[in-house]
Design a protein around this motif. Structure first.
Motif, PDB file in Angstrom:
ATOM      1  N   LEU A  35      48.568  36.189  83.134  1.00  0.00           N
ATOM      2  CA  LEU A  35      48.934  36.298  84.551  1.00  0.00           C
ATOM      3  C   LEU A  35      48.718  37.725  85.040  1.00  0.00           C
ATOM      4  CD1 LEU A  35      52.250  34.922  86.107  1.00  0.00           C
ATOM      5  CD2 LEU A  35      51.268  37.074  86.810  1.00  0.00           C
ATOM      6  N   ALA A  36      49.170  38.685  84.242  1.00  0.00           N
ATOM      7  CA  ALA A  36      49.057  40.092  84.625  1.00  0.00           C
ATOM      8  C   ALA A  36      47.603  40.522  84.765  1.00  0.00           C
ATOM      9  CB  ALA A  36      49.772  40.971  83.608  1.00  0.00           C
ATOM     10  N   LEU A  37      46.755  40.064  83.865  1.00  0.00           N
ATOM     11  CA  LEU A  37      45.328  40.380  83.945  1.00  0.00           C
ATOM     12  C   LEU A  37      44.724  39.803  85.216  1.00  0.00           C
ATOM     13  CD1 LEU A  37      44.265  39.792  80.238  1.00  0.00           C
ATOM     14  CD2 LEU A  37      44.038  41.946  81.487  1.00  0.00           C
ATOM     15  N   ASP A  38      45.101  38.579  85.539  1.00  0.00           N
ATOM     16  CA  ASP A  38      44.543  37.897  86.702  1.00  0.00           C
ATOM     17  C   ASP A  38      45.038  38.500  88.012  1.00  0.00           C
ATOM     18  OD1 ASP A  38      43.139  35.385  87.823  1.00  0.00           O
ATOM     19  OD2 ASP A  38      45.154  35.224  88.688  1.00  0.00           O
ATOM     20  N   GLN A  39      46.299  38.928  88.038  1.00  0.00           N
ATOM     21  CA  GLN A  39      46.920  39.343  89.288  1.00  0.00           C
ATOM     22  C   GLN A  39      47.058  40.853  89.453  1.00  0.00           C
ATOM     23  OE1 GLN A  39      47.983  37.305  91.950  1.00  0.00           O
ATOM     24  NE2 GLN A  39      46.669  35.878  90.827  1.00  0.00           N
ATOM     25  N   GLY A  40      46.656  41.628  88.469  1.00  0.00           N
ATOM     26  CA  GLY A  40      46.745  43.073  88.607  1.00  0.00           C
ATOM     27  C   GLY A  40      48.161  43.595  88.541  1.00  0.00           C
ATOM     28  N   VAL A  41      48.907  43.136  87.537  1.00  0.00           N
ATOM     29  CA  VAL A  41      50.294  43.583  87.328  1.00  0.00           C
ATOM     30  C   VAL A  41      50.383  44.217  85.947  1.00  0.00           C
ATOM     31  CG1 VAL A  41      52.714  42.910  87.180  1.00  0.00           C
ATOM     32  CG2 VAL A  41      51.183  41.736  88.800  1.00  0.00           C
ATOM     33  N   SER A  42      50.691  45.485  85.891  1.00  0.00           N
ATOM     34  CA  SER A  42      50.755  46.178  84.602  1.00  0.00           C
ATOM     35  C   SER A  42      52.067  45.923  83.880  1.00  0.00           C
ATOM     36  CB  SER A  42      50.602  47.687  84.798  1.00  0.00           C
ATOM     37  OG  SER A  42      49.276  48.024  85.098  1.00  0.00           O
ATOM     38  N   ALA A  43      51.997  45.966  82.560  1.00  0.00           N
ATOM     39  CA  ALA A  43      53.209  45.902  81.749  1.00  0.00           C
ATOM     40  C   ALA A  43      53.775  47.302  81.570  1.00  0.00           C
ATOM     41  CB  ALA A  43      52.913  45.293  80.386  1.00  0.00           C
ATOM     42  N   VAL A  44      55.075  47.429  81.807  1.00  0.00           N
ATOM     43  CA  VAL A  44      55.851  48.599  81.435  1.00  0.00           C
ATOM     44  C   VAL A  44      56.773  48.088  80.339  1.00  0.00           C
ATOM     45  CG1 VAL A  44      57.533  50.312  82.179  1.00  0.00           C
ATOM     46  CG2 VAL A  44      55.703  49.598  83.738  1.00  0.00           C
ATOM     47  N   VAL A  45      56.539  48.501  79.112  1.00  0.00           N
ATOM     48  CA  VAL A  45      57.163  47.853  77.958  1.00  0.00           C
ATOM     49  C   VAL A  45      58.527  48.439  77.630  1.00  0.00           C
ATOM     50  CG1 VAL A  45      56.906  47.329  75.496  1.00  0.00           C
ATOM     51  CG2 VAL A  45      54.893  47.305  77.002  1.00  0.00           C
ATOM     52  N   TRP A  46      59.540  47.561  77.543  1.00  0.00           N
ATOM     53  CA  TRP A  46      60.848  48.012  77.069  1.00  0.00           C
ATOM     54  C   TRP A  46      61.076  47.532  75.638  1.00  0.00           C
ATOM     55  CZ3 TRP A  46      64.775  44.589  75.686  1.00  0.00           C
ATOM     56  CH2 TRP A  46      64.785  43.310  76.251  1.00  0.00           C
ATOM     57  N   SER A  47      61.881  48.292  74.907  1.00  0.00           N
ATOM     58  CA  SER A  47      62.197  48.042  73.501  1.00  0.00           C
ATOM     59  C   SER A  47      60.939  47.812  72.662  1.00  0.00           C
ATOM     60  CB  SER A  47      63.145  46.837  73.357  1.00  0.00           C
ATOM     61  OG  SER A  47      63.861  46.892  72.143  1.00  0.00           O
ATOM     62  N   PRO A  48      60.014  48.760  72.693  1.00  0.00           N
ATOM     63  CA  PRO A  48      58.752  48.597  71.960  1.00  0.00           C
ATOM     64  C   PRO A  48      58.911  48.596  70.445  1.00  0.00           C
ATOM     65  CG  PRO A  48      58.962  50.850  72.745  1.00  0.00           C
ATOM     66  CD  PRO A  48      60.085  50.072  73.369  1.00  0.00           C
ATOM     67  N   LEU A  49      60.071  49.014  69.949  1.00  0.00           N
ATOM     68  CA  LEU A  49      60.329  48.990  68.500  1.00  0.00           C
ATOM     69  C   LEU A  49      61.199  47.804  68.117  1.00  0.00           C
ATOM     70  CD1 LEU A  49      60.811  52.802  67.761  1.00  0.00           C
ATOM     71  CD2 LEU A  49      58.734  51.406  67.609  1.00  0.00           C
ATOM     72  N   GLY A  50      61.112  46.731  68.906  1.00  0.00           N
ATOM     73  CA  GLY A  50      61.766  45.481  68.539  1.00  0.00           C
ATOM     74  C   GLY A  50      63.262  45.569  68.397  1.00  0.00           C
ATOM     75  N   TRP A  51      63.916  46.172  69.411  1.00  0.00           N
ATOM     76  CA  TRP A  51      65.378  46.299  69.424  1.00  0.00           C
ATOM     77  C   TRP A  51      65.845  47.138  68.228  1.00  0.00           C
ATOM     78  CZ3 TRP A  51      67.915  44.981  73.701  1.00  0.00           C
ATOM     79  CH2 TRP A  51      69.299  44.850  73.693  1.00  0.00           C
ATOM     80  N   GLY A  52      65.050  48.183  67.913  1.00  0.00           N
ATOM     81  CA  GLY A  52      65.425  49.116  66.857  1.00  0.00           C
ATOM     82  C   GLY A  52      65.061  48.674  65.453  1.00  0.00           C
ATOM     83  N   ARG A  53      64.282  47.597  65.331  1.00  0.00           N
ATOM     84  CA  ARG A  53      63.940  47.085  63.999  1.00  0.00           C
ATOM     85  C   ARG A  53      62.703  47.744  63.393  1.00  0.00           C
ATOM     86  NH1 ARG A  53      65.706  42.507  66.949  1.00  0.00           N
ATOM     87  NH2 ARG A  53      67.423  41.380  65.932  1.00  0.00           N
ATOM     88  N   LEU A  54      61.894  48.419  64.229  1.00  0.00           N
ATOM     89  CA  LEU A  54      60.632  48.981  63.743  1.00  0.00           C
ATOM     90  C   LEU A  54      60.680  50.506  63.668  1.00  0.00           C
ATOM     91  CD1 LEU A  54      58.116  46.673  65.665  1.00  0.00           C
ATOM     92  CD2 LEU A  54      59.110  46.366  63.381  1.00  0.00           C
ATOM     93  N   THR A  55      61.810  51.034  63.307  1.00  0.00           N
ATOM     94  CA  THR A  55      61.950  52.483  63.153  1.00  0.00           C
ATOM     95  C   THR A  55      61.446  52.959  61.798  1.00  0.00           C
ATOM     96  OG1 THR A  55      64.177  52.251  62.246  1.00  0.00           O
ATOM     97  CG2 THR A  55      63.976  52.495  64.654  1.00  0.00           C
ATOM     98  N   GLY A  56      61.211  52.018  60.885  1.00  0.00           N
ATOM     99  CA  GLY A  56      60.813  52.376  59.536  1.00  0.00           C
ATOM    100  C   GLY A  56      61.988  52.503  58.590  1.00  0.00           C
ATOM    101  N   LYS A  57      63.212  52.424  59.134  1.00  0.00           N
ATOM    102  CA  LYS A  57      64.404  52.576  58.308  1.00  0.00           C
ATOM    103  C   LYS A  57      64.880  51.251  57.737  1.00  0.00           C
ATOM    104  CE  LYS A  57      65.902  56.559  61.038  1.00  0.00           C
ATOM    105  NZ  LYS A  57      66.938  57.094  61.963  1.00  0.00           N
ATOM    106  N   ILE A  58      64.396  50.153  58.287  1.00  0.00           N
ATOM    107  CA  ILE A  58      64.761  48.828  57.796  1.00  0.00           C
ATOM    108  C   ILE A  58      63.598  48.299  56.973  1.00  0.00           C
ATOM    109  CG2 ILE A  58      65.439  46.486  58.426  1.00  0.00           C
ATOM    110  CD1 ILE A  58      66.490  47.614  61.064  1.00  0.00           C
ATOM    111  N   ARG A  59      63.788  48.199  55.680  1.00  0.00           N
ATOM    112  CA  ARG A  59      62.722  47.785  54.769  1.00  0.00           C
ATOM    113  C   ARG A  59      63.183  46.635  53.889  1.00  0.00           C
ATOM    114  NH1 ARG A  59      58.966  52.069  54.767  1.00  0.00           N
ATOM    115  NH2 ARG A  59      57.598  50.614  53.673  1.00  0.00           N
ATOM    116  N   ARG A  60      62.222  45.965  53.324  1.00  0.00           N
ATOM    117  CA  ARG A  60      62.509  44.857  52.430  1.00  0.00           C
ATOM    118  C   ARG A  60      63.416  45.327  51.272  1.00  0.00           C
ATOM    119  NH1 ARG A  60      59.492  40.202  51.973  1.00  0.00           N
ATOM    120  NH2 ARG A  60      57.782  41.171  53.138  1.00  0.00           N
ATOM    121  N   GLY A  61      64.520  44.620  51.072  1.00  0.00           N
ATOM    122  CA  GLY A  61      65.413  44.953  49.981  1.00  0.00           C
ATOM    123  C   GLY A  61      66.481  45.968  50.305  1.00  0.00           C
ATOM    124  N   SER A  62      66.458  46.503  51.537  1.00  0.00           N
ATOM    125  CA  SER A  62      67.474  47.489  51.921  1.00  0.00           C
ATOM    126  C   SER A  62      68.287  46.949  53.085  1.00  0.00           C
ATOM    127  CB  SER A  62      66.822  48.815  52.323  1.00  0.00           C
ATOM    128  OG  SER A  62      66.062  48.658  53.509  1.00  0.00           O
TER     129      SER A  62
END
Length: 341
Positions: free
Chosen positions: A201-228
């Motif tokens: 829709l955005a591509l068709d209508q010329g509406v840009s994304a302004v992204v919120w929570s780009p680290l997945g609600w704090g899950r992609l900080t690198g501090k959350i790993r398998r087994g920890s």
């Protein structure tokens, strides 16, 4: 800092903006994000401006106006050097008209934000959510009036579904009203729902994304790993059930890929996650948060370089999920209905 065009407008914005949900810490929810005071906010703004990041995103409900106040004081004396975006729609008080996107509430919200921010105009004003109780025409006419009065320069929305946004754009065109040029949306490597309908829709209508929570609600900080377990300082301890759910195994698969790519590129996990977003279609701006100077400087390291096509494919593959209907069906006929690129 790379500058990008905001939707079908002539307005340029930096690739990154600083979110101010961490400013103020006015209640328990926002304290989990951060409690940056006036001095801390000025320091973060200084660092941002030195790097070329001159856009700051806030909202009236962030700590019930306190975040806007802190930001306003931090940019005092340099308003002409910054871009300010704010939002309204959510409830701010207990009265029957203290919520929504009615003419009454939007006008009160804009006046309140202007006062708290210490400015006479808002660069980008966004509806924080869709209001199904107010006629869309009432909302659009009110926003158009506010633009013509010089109190708002550009319009956007946040958290709209595809039909909410498309109907609004159609009515703007029908009545020759100011149209939305930005959609502040949740989008990350562990939350790619934006791609299914909102991105085409955005591509068709010329509406840009302004992204919120780009680290997945704090899950992609690198501090959350398998087994920890969760790190001691993670806001997920108190806010995990308020954000988008993510299956643990899917999260670990994505983080493993991020770590592998980060090692190849010599970058951190969050820098890779942010850089991936900056290469996605329609993305004009990614909002980064920071509790302190260290976090801010790390996030700023997400720009000025690009992942290789092979690294992007690795992240795409690791984060891919089975799409819901009708999107999985549409993707089966890519000759006539291609995925957004």
């Amino acid at each position: 800092m790379e500058q990008r065009r905001l939707g079908a407008s002539g307005f340029m914005v930096p690739a990154l903006s600083l979110g101010t949900g961490t400013f103020g810490g006015g209640n328990e929810f926002f304290k989990a994000w951060g409690s940056t005071d006036g001095d801390g906010a000025r320091n973060l703004v200084d660092i941002c401006l030195e790097s070329g990041l001159n856009m700051f995103d806030t909202a009236d409900v962030y700590s019930r106006g306190l975040a806007e106040q802190v930001l306003g004081k931090a940019i005092a004396g340099r308003r002409d050097k910054v871009i300010v975006s704010t939002k309204a729609t959510f409830r701010m008080a207990d009265g029957p008209n203290d919520v929504g996107s009615s003419r009454f509430h939007l006008r009160a919200s804009v006046e309140g934000s202007l006062k708290r921010l210490g400015t006479d105009y808002i660069d980008l004003f966004q509806l924080h959510a869709f209001d199904a109780m107010t006629p869309i025409e009432e909302t659009l006419h009110t926003l158009d009036e506010l633009v013509r009065e010089g109190k708002i320069r550009y319009l956007g929305v946040s958290n709209f579904s595809g039909w909410h946004l498309m109907k609004s754009l159609a009515l703007s065109e029908k009545h020759s009203l100011q149209r939305y040029v930005a959609h502040q949306a949740y989008y990350s490597l562990v939350g790619r729902d934006y791609e299914w309908e909102l991105m085409p829709l955005a591509l068709d209508q010329g509406v840009s994304a302004v992204v919120w929570s780009p680290l997945g609600w704090g899950r992609l900080t690198g501090k959350i790993r398998r087994g920890s377990g969760l790190p001691a300082q993670s806001r997920l301890h108190s806010t995990a059930d308020m954000g988008p759910p993510v299956d643990d195994e899917h999260l670990f698969k994505v983080v493993d890929a991020l770590a592998e790519v980060g090692e190849e590129a010599g970058k951190s996990v969050p820098q890779v996650a942010l850089n991936w977003l900056l290469q996605r279609p329609t993305v004009a701006n990614v909002i980064v948060g920071a509790r302190d100077e260290t976090q801010l400087r790390e996030n700023l390291g997400a720009v000025g370089w690009n992942l290789t096509p092979a690294q992007v494919r690795k992240l795409d593959d690791a984060s891919a999920v089975t799409l819901p209907y009708p999107y999985w069906h549409q993707r089966g006929f890519g000759e006539r209905n291609p995925a957004p690129v």
